[in-house]
Design a protein around this motif. Structure first.
Motif, PDB file in Angstrom:
ATOM      1  N   LEU A 128       4.782  -1.848   8.124  1.00 49.88           N
ATOM      2  CA  LEU A 128       3.560  -2.238   8.834  1.00 49.88           C
ATOM      3  C   LEU A 128       2.369  -2.501   7.909  1.00 49.88           C
ATOM      4  CD1 LEU A 128       3.833   0.019  12.024  1.00 49.88           C
ATOM      5  CD2 LEU A 128       4.176  -2.450  11.891  1.00 49.88           C
ATOM      6  N   THR A 129       2.394  -1.935   6.721  1.00 48.09           N
ATOM      7  CA  THR A 129       1.399  -2.316   5.695  1.00 48.09           C
ATOM      8  C   THR A 129       2.027  -2.107   4.317  1.00 48.09           C
ATOM      9  OG1 THR A 129       0.154  -0.422   4.771  1.00 48.09           O
ATOM     10  CG2 THR A 129      -0.243  -0.938   7.084  1.00 48.09           C
ATOM     11  N   GLU A 147       0.998  -0.432   2.037  1.00 48.11           N
ATOM     12  CA  GLU A 147       0.847   0.998   1.698  1.00 48.11           C
ATOM     13  C   GLU A 147       2.134   1.780   1.926  1.00 48.11           C
ATOM     14  OE1 GLU A 147      -1.903   3.225   1.103  1.00 48.11           O
ATOM     15  OE2 GLU A 147      -3.116   1.503   0.538  1.00 48.11           O
ATOM     16  N   MET A 148       2.947   1.318   2.860  1.00 49.86           N
ATOM     17  CA  MET A 148       4.154   2.057   3.235  1.00 49.86           C
ATOM     18  C   MET A 148       5.408   1.528   2.522  1.00 49.86           C
ATOM     19  SD  MET A 148       2.643   4.086   5.323  1.00 49.86           S
ATOM     20  CE  MET A 148       3.888   4.907   6.313  1.00 49.86           C
ATOM     21  N   LYS A 158      -6.557  -4.855   4.068  1.00 50.05           N
ATOM     22  CA  LYS A 158      -7.050  -3.872   3.100  1.00 50.05           C
ATOM     23  C   LYS A 158      -6.354  -2.521   3.244  1.00 50.05           C
ATOM     24  CE  LYS A 158     -11.402  -6.325   2.640  1.00 50.05           C
ATOM     25  NZ  LYS A 158     -12.862  -6.321   2.715  1.00 50.05           N
ATOM     26  N   GLY A 159      -5.041  -2.571   3.350  1.00 49.71           N
ATOM     27  CA  GLY A 159      -4.251  -1.339   3.424  1.00 49.71           C
ATOM     28  C   GLY A 159      -3.942  -0.890   4.837  1.00 49.71           C
ATOM     29  N   LYS A 160      -4.771  -1.310   5.787  1.00 50.64           N
ATOM     30  CA  LYS A 160      -4.578  -0.856   7.175  1.00 50.64           C
ATOM     31  C   LYS A 160      -3.564  -1.723   7.921  1.00 50.64           C
ATOM     32  CE  LYS A 160      -9.502   0.115   7.310  1.00 50.64           C
ATOM     33  NZ  LYS A 160     -10.768  -0.247   7.944  1.00 50.64           N
ATOM     34  N   VAL A 161      -3.025  -1.144   8.969  1.00 48.25           N
ATOM     35  CA  VAL A 161      -2.177  -1.887   9.899  1.00 48.25           C
ATOM     36  C   VAL A 161      -3.037  -2.928  10.623  1.00 48.25           C
ATOM     37  CG1 VAL A 161      -0.912  -1.606  12.085  1.00 48.25           C
ATOM     38  CG2 VAL A 161      -0.642   0.088  10.246  1.00 48.25           C
ATOM     39  N   ASN A 162      -2.494  -4.119  10.871  1.00 46.93           N
ATOM     40  CA  ASN A 162      -3.233  -5.020  11.750  1.00 46.93           C
ATOM     41  C   ASN A 162      -2.357  -5.543  12.885  1.00 46.93           C
ATOM     42  OD1 ASN A 162      -1.988  -7.458  11.085  1.00 46.93           O
ATOM     43  ND2 ASN A 162      -3.558  -8.069   9.646  1.00 46.93           N
ATOM     44  N   LEU A 163      -3.023  -6.032  13.902  1.00 51.84           N
ATOM     45  CA  LEU A 163      -2.309  -6.407  15.127  1.00 51.84           C
ATOM     46  C   LEU A 163      -1.519  -7.695  14.958  1.00 51.84           C
ATOM     47  CD1 LEU A 163      -1.814  -5.603  18.077  1.00 51.84           C
ATOM     48  CD2 LEU A 163      -3.822  -6.936  18.712  1.00 51.84           C
ATOM     49  N   GLU A 164      -2.121  -8.694  14.334  1.00 50.97           N
ATOM     50  CA  GLU A 164      -1.492 -10.017  14.320  1.00 50.97           C
ATOM     51  C   GLU A 164      -0.221 -10.054  13.475  1.00 50.97           C
ATOM     52  OE1 GLU A 164      -4.502  -9.284  13.206  1.00 50.97           O
ATOM     53  OE2 GLU A 164      -4.955 -10.252  11.284  1.00 50.97           O
ATOM     54  N   ALA A 166      -9.055  -6.628  15.215  1.00 48.97           N
ATOM     55  CA  ALA A 166     -10.224  -6.565  14.328  1.00 48.97           C
ATOM     56  C   ALA A 166     -10.414  -7.873  13.558  1.00 48.97           C
ATOM     57  CB  ALA A 166     -10.056  -5.395  13.357  1.00 48.97           C
ATOM     58  N   HIS A 167      -9.319  -8.447  13.070  1.00 50.02           N
ATOM     59  CA  HIS A 167      -9.455  -9.620  12.212  1.00 50.02           C
ATOM     60  C   HIS A 167      -9.794 -10.875  13.020  1.00 50.02           C
ATOM     61  CE1 HIS A 167      -9.311 -11.734   8.508  1.00 50.02           C
ATOM     62  NE2 HIS A 167      -8.188 -12.379   8.729  1.00 50.02           N
ATOM     63  N   GLU A 192      -0.430   9.276   5.989  1.00 54.77           N
ATOM     64  CA  GLU A 192      -0.618   8.418   4.805  1.00 54.77           C
ATOM     65  C   GLU A 192      -1.833   7.504   4.952  1.00 54.77           C
ATOM     66  OE1 GLU A 192       1.373   7.470   1.977  1.00 54.77           O
ATOM     67  OE2 GLU A 192       2.494   9.319   2.226  1.00 54.77           O
ATOM     68  N   MET A 193      -2.153   7.158   6.188  1.00 51.10           N
ATOM     69  CA  MET A 193      -3.224   6.186   6.428  1.00 51.10           C
ATOM     70  C   MET A 193      -4.563   6.866   6.745  1.00 51.10           C
ATOM     71  SD  MET A 193      -1.359   3.515   6.019  1.00 51.10           S
ATOM     72  CE  MET A 193      -2.268   2.107   6.645  1.00 51.10           C
ATOM     73  N   LYS A 208      -6.679   8.135   4.922  1.00 52.50           N
ATOM     74  CA  LYS A 208      -7.750   7.790   3.979  1.00 52.50           C
ATOM     75  C   LYS A 208      -8.616   6.630   4.470  1.00 52.50           C
ATOM     76  CE  LYS A 208      -4.282   5.211   1.412  1.00 52.50           C
ATOM     77  NZ  LYS A 208      -3.422   5.221   0.235  1.00 52.50           N
ATOM     78  N   TYR A 209      -8.105   5.888   5.451  1.00 53.24           N
ATOM     79  CA  TYR A 209      -8.884   4.771   5.977  1.00 53.24           C
ATOM     80  C   TYR A 209      -9.742   5.169   7.175  1.00 53.24           C
ATOM     81  CZ  TYR A 209      -5.900   2.012   2.968  1.00 53.24           C
ATOM     82  OH  TYR A 209      -5.252   1.507   1.875  1.00 53.24           O
ATOM     83  N   ASP A 223      -6.696  -1.399  15.059  1.00 50.11           N
ATOM     84  CA  ASP A 223      -5.525  -2.102  15.589  1.00 50.11           C
ATOM     85  C   ASP A 223      -4.344  -1.168  15.826  1.00 50.11           C
ATOM     86  OD1 ASP A 223      -7.004  -4.408  15.503  1.00 50.11           O
ATOM     87  OD2 ASP A 223      -5.735  -5.463  14.071  1.00 50.11           O
ATOM     88  N   ASP A 224      -4.308  -0.021  15.142  1.00 50.82           N
ATOM     89  CA  ASP A 224      -3.235   0.950  15.388  1.00 50.82           C
ATOM     90  C   ASP A 224      -3.165   1.313  16.875  1.00 50.82           C
ATOM     91  OD1 ASP A 224      -4.324   1.172  12.669  1.00 50.82           O
ATOM     92  OD2 ASP A 224      -2.876   2.771  12.343  1.00 50.82           O
ATOM     93  N   ALA A 255      -3.696  -0.613  19.418  1.00 50.36           N
ATOM     94  CA  ALA A 255      -2.991  -1.660  20.169  1.00 50.36           C
ATOM     95  C   ALA A 255      -1.479  -1.517  19.993  1.00 50.36           C
ATOM     96  CB  ALA A 255      -3.462  -3.038  19.716  1.00 50.36           C
ATOM     97  N   LEU A 256      -1.042  -1.168  18.793  1.00 49.17           N
ATOM     98  CA  LEU A 256       0.391  -0.979  18.555  1.00 49.17           C
ATOM     99  C   LEU A 256       0.909   0.226  19.346  1.00 49.17           C
ATOM    100  CD1 LEU A 256      -0.321  -2.857  16.054  1.00 49.17           C
ATOM    101  CD2 LEU A 256       1.581  -1.709  14.907  1.00 49.17           C
TER     102      LEU A 256
END
Lengths: 236, 236
Positions: free
Chosen positions: A8-9, A11-12, A148-154, A199-200, B11-12, B14-15, B175-176, B178-179
């Motif tokens: 999902l990102t 980071e993982m 930027k490291g975070k999960v995003n929806l799209e 968000a994006h 893990e996430m 930090k955001y 966005d997390d 929404a998932l």
């Protein structure tokens, strides 16, 4: 049995064993959509770099360069991160240096993590990707670039769209797939409306890039599959 | 406006800015379900520790201790990580030291990240949680414990169940959410069936813990809300 997993990102990515895996890098708003568009319209290759500094070096060496940060073009570069910029016939046969906030970072992360192969995914080339992967891949990792490291929806939504095409022939091997697929199911009837909450989407709308969003959501209009060869993206 | 955010794995974290946030730690299979069950049945407090070594120190100091790794009880401890173990009337008024693979790590991660408040969430106390948070919280972070750093299906599903109760009064800010919400929608009609596809479900089934799974999926049977006070979990 062939396997499919979702990350999902970037980071993982440390939790994924990418040896023998074909990684599909996903940054649909907008880096991977731009790469597919450019290579579909005659750009011969794209050099994805992680930093603005590296892009400047490429520019000093005479390459056309594109740089995006925080959703906007970086001052002093030739091109931005809108797919419309890559429809220009003047770009035919050119090589372009590219750095973006998330997509080019994800490409490098996949390479550094030892991926067997790195492909570029977007709705624009989703059917070509499906065909290529069905024929060639033994294991697939759908790598969402996120924000930027975070999960995003799209990007999660797109990973789910890919999963819908593969779950008959590939076994899902991690729970990220279930989240991405559920996300796709929740939004597939009206992607534009569904992604409005992300968000994006808001970021791009605020920057006046609504047309980019609708462009990037077109399914299967291009038939190329970009692949990383060494440090350069070319069509398969 | 009150806000709600989801963090799909520690893990996430930090955001996330957790100052002024009430963090709900979620490890439904099984740590947070055990904690709720124990405190609902008369255990007076639980000391969550990150390592087996710390749990051994608590044992040497005379505390009853519970330790789980890889889904099984660690040799030499008094209790395992099954909610049924905490129905025992002999535990009334006791304090228990607890370490688990994911849940107790997530509790510590939330504390170290500067959370204003740390609560314990599970289906077992979901209605009590809803009431407490609606009255007391200005900002909520739903922290999924996941599995050894990875995203997992069951904790994301539970976060989605919480979101369904809050999205009218709290604004989702990442966005997390929404998932997680899409995941809940995909599985809410038959949670047991839906979660069968998850990695940890298989792990627990293989270890013979099917009864734990069905126990942990009961909604709102307990009315307590565990909260971290210093280093100890007690009922609010």
């Amino acid at each position: 049995m062939k396997t499919i997993e979702t990350c999902l990102t970037p980071e993982m990515l440390k939790y994924h064993d990418l040896s023998n895996k074909t990684v599909v890098v996903i940054d649909i708003f907008r880096a991977t959509s731009c790469i597919v568009t450019a290579l579909a319209h005659g750009v011969v290759s794209i050099i994805p770099v992680a930093t603005v500094e590296e892009a400047k070096v490429l520019q000093s060496e005479g390459y056309l360069t594109a740089a995006e940060r925080h959703g906007s073009k970086v001052e002093g570069f030739d091109l931005d991160n809108s797919p419309f910029s890559y429809l220009n016939p003047a770009l035919k046969d050119k090589t372009i240096g590219l750095t973006t906030s998330n997509g080019t970072q994800a490409i490098h992360a996949a390479q550094e993590a030892g991926a067997y192969q790195v492909l570029i995914g977007s709705f624009l080339n989703i059917s070509a990707l499906e065909n290529y992967l069905t024929q060639k891949a033994e294991g697939i990792c759908l790598l969402c670039a996120g924000w930027k490291g975070k999960v995003n929806l799209e990007d999660s939504f797109f990973a789910g769209a890919m999963l819908e095409r593969f779950l008959g022939n590939f076994t899902s091997i991690n729970d990220d797939c279930a989240l991405a697929y559920a996300t796709y199911l929740a939004g597939k009837d009206n992607p534009l409306r569904f992604l409005e909450s992300s968000a994006h989407y808001h970021r791009l709308e605020t920057l006046g890039n609504h047309a980019d969003i609708t462009f990037c959501l077109q399914q299967g209009i291009y038939h190329n599959v970009p692949i990383l060869q060494g440090n350069t993206l070319v069509n398969v």
